[in-house]
Design a protein around this motif. Structure first.
Motif, PDB file in Angstrom:
ATOM      1  N   ALA A 128       1.565   6.921  -6.768  1.00 60.51           N
ATOM      2  CA  ALA A 128       0.472   7.816  -7.174  1.00 60.51           C
ATOM      3  C   ALA A 128       0.879   9.265  -6.995  1.00 60.51           C
ATOM      4  O   ALA A 128       0.441  10.137  -7.727  1.00 60.51           O
ATOM      5  CB  ALA A 128      -0.757   7.493  -6.325  1.00 60.51           C
ATOM      6  N   CYS A 153       0.835  -1.213   0.000  1.00 59.99           N
ATOM      7  CA  CYS A 153       0.000   0.000   0.000  1.00 59.99           C
ATOM      8  C   CYS A 153       0.864   1.255   0.000  1.00 59.99           C
ATOM      9  O   CYS A 153       0.579   2.241  -0.686  1.00 59.99           O
ATOM     10  CB  CYS A 153      -0.916   0.000   1.223  1.00 59.99           C
ATOM     11  SG  CYS A 153      -2.230  -1.238   1.128  1.00 59.99           S
ATOM     12  N   ALA A 154       1.965   1.215   0.791  1.00 61.35           N
ATOM     13  CA  ALA A 154       2.858   2.380   0.846  1.00 61.35           C
ATOM     14  C   ALA A 154       3.493   2.624  -0.511  1.00 61.35           C
ATOM     15  O   ALA A 154       3.610   3.779  -0.966  1.00 61.35           O
ATOM     16  CB  ALA A 154       3.932   2.142   1.911  1.00 61.35           C
ATOM     17  N   LYS A 155       3.888   1.566  -1.191  1.00 60.42           N
ATOM     18  CA  LYS A 155       4.503   1.714  -2.515  1.00 60.42           C
ATOM     19  C   LYS A 155       3.496   2.247  -3.526  1.00 60.42           C
ATOM     20  O   LYS A 155       3.815   3.069  -4.389  1.00 60.42           O
ATOM     21  CB  LYS A 155       5.042   0.356  -2.975  1.00 60.42           C
ATOM     22  CG  LYS A 155       5.872   0.414  -4.261  1.00 60.42           C
ATOM     23  CD  LYS A 155       6.374  -0.943  -4.643  1.00 60.42           C
ATOM     24  CE  LYS A 155       7.421  -1.411  -3.650  1.00 60.42           C
ATOM     25  NZ  LYS A 155       8.042  -2.690  -4.095  1.00 60.42           N
ATOM     26  N   ARG A 156       2.228   1.802  -3.398  1.00 62.45           N
ATOM     27  CA  ARG A 156       1.183   2.260  -4.328  1.00 62.45           C
ATOM     28  C   ARG A 156       0.932   3.762  -4.119  1.00 62.45           C
ATOM     29  O   ARG A 156       0.767   4.516  -5.078  1.00 62.45           O
ATOM     30  CB  ARG A 156      -0.080   1.454  -4.085  1.00 62.45           C
ATOM     31  CG  ARG A 156      -1.174   1.708  -5.138  1.00 62.45           C
ATOM     32  CD  ARG A 156      -2.410   0.895  -4.819  1.00 62.45           C
ATOM     33  NE  ARG A 156      -2.113  -0.529  -4.833  1.00 62.45           N
ATOM     34  CZ  ARG A 156      -2.913  -1.457  -4.309  1.00 62.45           C
ATOM     35  NH1 ARG A 156      -4.034  -1.084  -3.715  1.00 62.45           N
ATOM     36  NH2 ARG A 156      -2.570  -2.719  -4.357  1.00 62.45           N
ATOM     37  N   GLN A 157       0.859   4.190  -2.867  1.00 64.29           N
ATOM     38  CA  GLN A 157       0.602   5.616  -2.576  1.00 64.29           C
ATOM     39  C   GLN A 157       1.765   6.481  -3.080  1.00 64.29           C
ATOM     40  O   GLN A 157       1.559   7.591  -3.594  1.00 64.29           O
ATOM     41  CB  GLN A 157       0.410   5.806  -1.071  1.00 64.29           C
ATOM     42  CG  GLN A 157      -0.894   5.227  -0.548  1.00 64.29           C
ATOM     43  CD  GLN A 157      -1.000   5.301   0.950  1.00 64.29           C
ATOM     44  OE1 GLN A 157      -0.076   5.744   1.625  1.00 64.29           O
ATOM     45  NE2 GLN A 157      -2.137   4.870   1.496  1.00 64.29           N
ATOM     46  N   LYS A 158       2.997   5.960  -2.932  1.00 60.38           N
ATOM     47  CA  LYS A 158       4.150   6.732  -3.371  1.00 60.38           C
ATOM     48  C   LYS A 158       4.174   6.900  -4.884  1.00 60.38           C
ATOM     49  O   LYS A 158       4.513   7.975  -5.408  1.00 60.38           O
ATOM     50  CB  LYS A 158       5.417   5.987  -2.908  1.00 60.38           C
ATOM     51  CG  LYS A 158       6.690   6.768  -3.118  1.00 60.38           C
ATOM     52  CD  LYS A 158       7.877   6.005  -2.521  1.00 60.38           C
ATOM     53  CE  LYS A 158       9.164   6.817  -2.733  1.00 60.38           C
ATOM     54  NZ  LYS A 158      10.329   6.092  -2.153  1.00 60.38           N
TER      55      LYS A 158
END
Length: 402
Positions: free
Chosen positions: A402, A395-400
Motif C-alpha cells: 500500500a 499484513c506486513a506485505k499488504r502494508q508495504k
C-alpha cells in the motif's frame, strides 16, 4: 421311452418304464393327466409330450425341474439341496422365502420378470417390524435370497438370465457400526473381572480371537493343541438356535475350519479356567465336560444367555444401546487392521474368504485413528510446525504494497 394312451379328448395316461426287478417284473410308473381347457386342440400333443418327458425324467433321475416349475416349488427343492450353509442360515432363508411365496411363489421360473420382483420389493417395503417400517436394506435382503435361488436355476440352465440381477435398486442407508474405544474396552474388562468365570472367558475370547457366538459355544477342550509356536485353537463347529429345531450343532458359517494361535498370557487364563471346571466336576462327582462353556452344574449354556447377559453388563456401565455381542468381533477385526495386520490374514482368522467383504463389513475407523489422521494432514500441510496462515507476514506485505 414313455408310452402315451389317450383316454378321452383331454385325458391321457402316461406310463414310464425303468428296467426290471430281480423277479423279472417290469419297473414302471403311470400317471393320468388332464389337459387344461386353455390349451388349444393343436397344442394338446405338445402338452402331453412335455408332460411325458417330465414324468420320465422325474422317474429315472429322481427330480424334474424346468422353466415351467413355479418359483415356490423350485425354491423348496433348492433349500433341501443346500449343504454349505449352517442350519441357522438355512432356517433364516426358509423364513424369508415363506414371506415372498405369497407374492411370487406361483409364478413360473421362465415367466418371472424384473417387474414382478420390483412389485415384490414394493410389498415388502410396506411391512413393519415392532411397529416401524422396515429399512430398505432389510427389503433387499429378501431379494438377495430370491436371487440366490434364481442363480441356481440359471446355473442349471433352467432359465437364461437371473431377473433379480436386472433391477435398478436404490442405495440402502448403511447403519454406522460404532466400535468401543480403548477406554471403553478397559472399562469392560474391569467389569468382567466381577462376572462368573464362564462369562468372563467367553467375552474375553470374543474380543481376543473374534469368534462368532455359535463358534464359542461349540468350543471343546479337544480343539486346543500344543505346537512349536504355542497353543493352537481349531474352530470347526458352531452351535446355534434354529427355530423349530432348538440348539443345532454344525459347521462354521462358511463351512470351513480355521486355526488361531493363542498367546501365552491367554493360555494361562484358559488353564486356570480348566482347573476351575475340573474342581466343579469333582465336587459333583462327575467328569469334566468336553465343552468349555458349561455352568456350575456342567450343563451347556444356551447361546442366547451370553447375548442377554452382555446387554445387562453394557447397561450397567452406560455403554451405547447399539453395542451388542457381535460388536466385540467388529472391534477385533478393526483393531487388527489398524495395527497393520494384512487383510488376508485377518480374513482367515475370522473365517472370511473375501477380503472385500471384510473391509466393507468390519473395518470401522475409531476416533483415535481419526484424530491421528487430522494430525497427519496438519503435518503434511505445515512440515515445519508453523501456523497454517502466517497472518503477521501477510499484513506486513499488504502494508508495504500500500
Amino acid at each position: 421311452m414313455a408310452s402315451i394312451k389317450q383316454l378321452d379328448e383331454r385325458r391321457y395316461k402316461i406310463t414310464v418304464s425303468n428296467g426290471y426287478r430281480p423277479n423279472g417284473k417290469k419297473i414302471s410308473k403311470a400317471k393320468t393327466i388332464q389337459v387344461p381347457p386353455g390349451v388349444p386342440k393343436r397344442g394338446i400333443g405338445q402338452y402331453v409330450a412335455h408332460a411325458a418327458e417330465e414324468l420320465e425324467r422325474s422317474f429315472k433321475t429322481g427330480y424334474a425341474e424346468d422353466g415351467e416349475m413355479a418359483f415356490e416349488e423350485f425354491a423348496s427343492r433348492w433349500l433341501k439341496r443346500q449343504t454349505k450353509y449352517a442350519p441357522s442360515t438355512i432356517a433364516a432363508y426358509r423364513r424369508m422365502l415363506e414371506v415372498v411365496y405369497p407374492i411370487i411363489g406361483g409364478i413360473r421360473l421362465n415367466k418371472l420378470r424384473p417387474l414382478a420382483l420390483e412389485n415384490m420389493l414394493s410389498e415388502l417395503r410396506k411391512r413393519k417390524h415392532h411397529g416401524k417400517q422396515i429399512r430398505e436394506s432389510t427389503a433387499q435382503r429378501y431379494l438377495t435370497v430370491v436371487s440366490a435361488v434364481l442363480s441356481d436355476a440359471k446355473r442349471n440352465e433352467i432359465i437364461e438370465k437371473n431377473p433379480a440381477r436386472m433391477l435398478d435398486l436404490p442405495m440402502p442407508q448403511r447403519t454406522v457400526q460404532r466400535i468401543p474405544t480403548q477406554r471403553e474396552i478397559q472399562k469392560l474388562l474391569d467389569t468382567l473381572a466381577l462376572e462368573p468365570r464362564h462369562y468372563r472367558l467367553f467375552y474375553l475370547l470374543s474380543m481376543y480371537i473374534g469368534c462368532r457366538r455359535g463358534e464359542l459355544c461349540a468350543l471343546k477342550w479337544s480343539d486346543f493343541s500344543t505346537t512349536e509356536n504355542g497353543l493352537l485353537l481349531t474352530i470347526s463347529r458352531s452351535r446355534s438356535n434354529v427355530p423349530g429345531k432348538g440348539i443345532v450343532e454344525g459347521t462354521p458359517k462358511n463351512g470351513k475350519s480355521r486355526e488361531i494361535y493363542i498367546s501365552p498370557e491367554l493360555h494361562g487364563v484358559i488353564l486356570s479356567y480348566r482347573r476351575r471346571k475340573q474342581m466343579e466336576a469333582k465336587q459333583r462327582h462327575d467328569t469334566l465336560s468336553p465343552y468349555l462353556f458349561v455352568d456350575e452344574r456342567g450343563q451347556l449354556i444356551h447361546p442366547d444367555t451370553f447375548t442377554k447377559r452382555l446387554r445387562k453388563i453394557y447397561e450397567s456401565i452406560n455403554f451405547p444401546k447399539e453395542y451388542h455381542l457381535h460388536t466385540l468381533r467388529h472391534y477385533y477385526v478393526t483393531s487388527l487392521l489398524h495395527c497393520g495386520v494384512d487383510k488376508q490374514t485377518v480374513a482367515d482368522l475370522v473365517g472370511h474368504a473375501d477380503t472385500g467383504f471384510l473391509e466393507r463389513t468390519y473395518c470401522h475407523p475409531q476416533s483415535e485413528q481419526k484424530v491421528q489422521a487430522a494430525s497427519s494432514m496438519l503435518t503434511m500441510l505445515r512440515p515445519d510446525g508453523g501456523q497454517l496462515f502466517n497472518l503477521t507476514a501477510a499484513c506486513a506485505k499488504r502494508q508495504k504494497s500500500a
